[in-house]
Design a protein around this motif. Structure first.
Motif: not given
Length: 83
Positions: A53-63, A65-81
């Protein structure tokens, strides 16, 4: 597709594909959210106390953004490999 038969090239292509898939999912999140759909890993969302629901409502609170950061970090790890 170019006739390359190399296990290292296959491994690199696999990681590039995973990184691209993760980034595509993140980039499409605002679009899917407007259609009441969220395709992000719920275990990471729950780790940060974020609901679909937080995503559906378009919330942009720190938590959120932390979800997005963690998921993007996984992509970065794959690029490092790949490197």
């Amino acid at each position: 597709i170019l006739g390359v038969r190399d296990i290292h090239a296959d491994h690199a292509a696999s990681h590039i594909g995973k990184a691209q898939g993760i980034v595509t999912c993140l980039r499409a999140t605002p679009y899917h959210s407007t259609r009441q759909k969220v395709f992000l890993p719920m275990d990471i969302c729950m780790l940060h106390g974020v609901s679909q629901e937080d995503f559906i409502r378009g919330k942009q609170e720190k938590n959120v953004r932390d979800v997005i950061y963690d998921i993007a970090s996984q992509a970065h790890i794959h690029l490092d490999h790949v490197r």
